[in-house]
Write a protein that holds these residues in place. Sequence first.
Motif, mmCIF file in Angstrom:
data_model
loop_
_atom_site.group_PDB
_atom_site.id
_atom_site.type_symbol
_atom_site.label_atom_id
_atom_site.label_comp_id
_atom_site.label_asym_id
_atom_site.label_seq_id
_atom_site.Cartn_x
_atom_site.Cartn_y
_atom_site.Cartn_z
ATOM 1 N N GLU A 1 9.795 -8.893 39.611
ATOM 2 C CA GLU A 1 9.951 -8.984 37.927
ATOM 3 C C GLU A 1 10.422 -7.420 37.767
ATOM 4 O OE1 GLU A 1 10.332 -11.165 35.767
ATOM 5 O OE2 GLU A 1 9.010 -12.867 36.216
ATOM 6 N N SER A 2 9.984 -6.737 38.193
ATOM 7 C CA SER A 2 10.377 -5.036 38.245
ATOM 8 C C SER A 2 11.791 -4.948 38.828
ATOM 9 C CB SER A 2 9.125 -4.115 38.671
ATOM 10 O OG SER A 2 9.983 -3.096 39.323
ATOM 11 N N LYS B 1 13.917 -7.224 38.841
ATOM 12 C CA LYS B 1 14.830 -7.757 37.945
ATOM 13 C C LYS B 1 15.350 -6.735 36.930
ATOM 14 C CE LYS B 1 13.640 -11.621 35.854
ATOM 15 N NZ LYS B 1 12.764 -12.798 35.364
ATOM 16 N N GLU B 2 14.210 -5.947 36.028
ATOM 17 C CA GLU B 2 14.447 -5.207 35.126
ATOM 18 C C GLU B 2 15.337 -4.048 35.633
ATOM 19 O OE1 GLU B 2 13.033 -5.078 32.187
ATOM 20 O OE2 GLU B 2 11.461 -6.757 32.358
ATOM 21 N N LYS B 3 15.205 -3.418 36.984
ATOM 22 C CA LYS B 3 16.205 -2.307 37.318
ATOM 23 C C LYS B 3 17.584 -2.851 37.559
ATOM 24 C CE LYS B 3 12.493 0.264 39.857
ATOM 25 N NZ LYS B 3 11.454 0.037 40.948
ATOM 26 N N ALA C 1 19.231 -5.462 36.029
ATOM 27 C CA ALA C 1 19.450 -5.498 34.637
ATOM 28 C C ALA C 1 19.868 -4.131 34.033
ATOM 29 C CB ALA C 1 18.412 -6.353 33.756
ATOM 30 N N ALA C 2 19.216 -2.952 34.292
ATOM 31 C CA ALA C 2 19.814 -2.029 33.453
ATOM 32 C C ALA C 2 20.997 -1.150 34.310
ATOM 33 C CB ALA C 2 18.601 -0.748 34.158
ATOM 34 N N LYS D 1 23.590 -9.266 33.065
ATOM 35 C CA LYS D 1 21.994 -9.032 32.575
ATOM 36 C C LYS D 1 21.283 -10.036 32.407
ATOM 37 C CE LYS D 1 19.634 -5.827 29.482
ATOM 38 N NZ LYS D 1 19.882 -4.763 28.798
ATOM 39 N N MET E 1 18.092 -11.747 34.184
ATOM 40 C CA MET E 1 16.953 -11.874 33.611
ATOM 41 C C MET E 1 16.606 -13.421 33.404
ATOM 42 S SD MET E 1 15.728 -8.917 33.280
ATOM 43 C CE MET E 1 14.288 -9.009 32.414
#
Length: 255
Positions: free
Chosen positions: A119-120, A122-124, A126-127, A134, A138
């Motif tokens: 999950e983390s 994915k966030e990285k 996406a940024a 993105k 997500m």
Amino acid sequence: MGKIPDSHPRKASLLARAKLTQAGREGLLAESAMIAHGRGEAFDYLLGEKTSDSAKTAIKECAARLLAAKNPIVSMNGNTTVLAGKQAIRAAAIIGCPIEVNIYYRTPERMEKLIAALESMKEKIAAEVDEETKASVMAVEILGANADGKIDGLEGPRSICSRKGIESADVVLVPLEDGDRCEALVALGKQVLVVDLNPLSRTARTATVTIVDEVARALGEMEELLLQNPQPTDWDNQKTLREALEIISDSSKRI
Ligand code: PTJ
């Protein structure tokens, strides 16, 4: 670990070891993770530590089969999450499929930590990408927390999976799979696509398509090949295993 110069011939290998050592300390890995990795490294050395043309053809075949599948799934364990989690997420985003954390040495703590790690990631990712990418990154669902499915033909914790993921999938990309589970998944009529540096392992010999390559390189390459929208072919998996063994036996000519 201090900064390793780009010119260092063992840079990729040292970085992979450092990542695994850290992840081991954080409790993400199985106790035997390093043994498995060391075995992989030995084969990679003999394969020249690069993706062969033969492996590239296998990666393309896997990409094609994942795109053509009704219910594709990417299954990740401890080692593959740490070494190739980001590549797997980017590939799943292109395919439009979920990722399932499914581990051999299952504990609730490891499951939770590996799901959180993906999950983390994915966030990285996406940024770092445009809005459209993105959204697709997500949208990649990380399954595994719900142990409501079963791999028929296996007993105990190794049979546990997600009903929405591996249980209902027709095509499973499962890098570094164990031989018993690979056989069980094939017996259930699923196409099993594996990444394994050992072309002689039971997994490599049982799978529908075997990518004999390092998992981070293979999944990175897959991202690019998925974008070419390849079509499945009449695949001869024995041929790809023989080609990998030829590269290994030719390695004596490098001296
Ligand atoms: O996270 P878990 O609980 O699912 O456990 C993961 C390991 C890897 C510890 C578990 O699946 C295991 O014990 O695996 P094996 O049976 O040792 O098999 C690992 C296979 O993967 C061997 O054939 C190695 O050659 C191969 N391998 C190791 N590292 C890599 C690899 N193949 C591709 N890329 C690698 N980086």
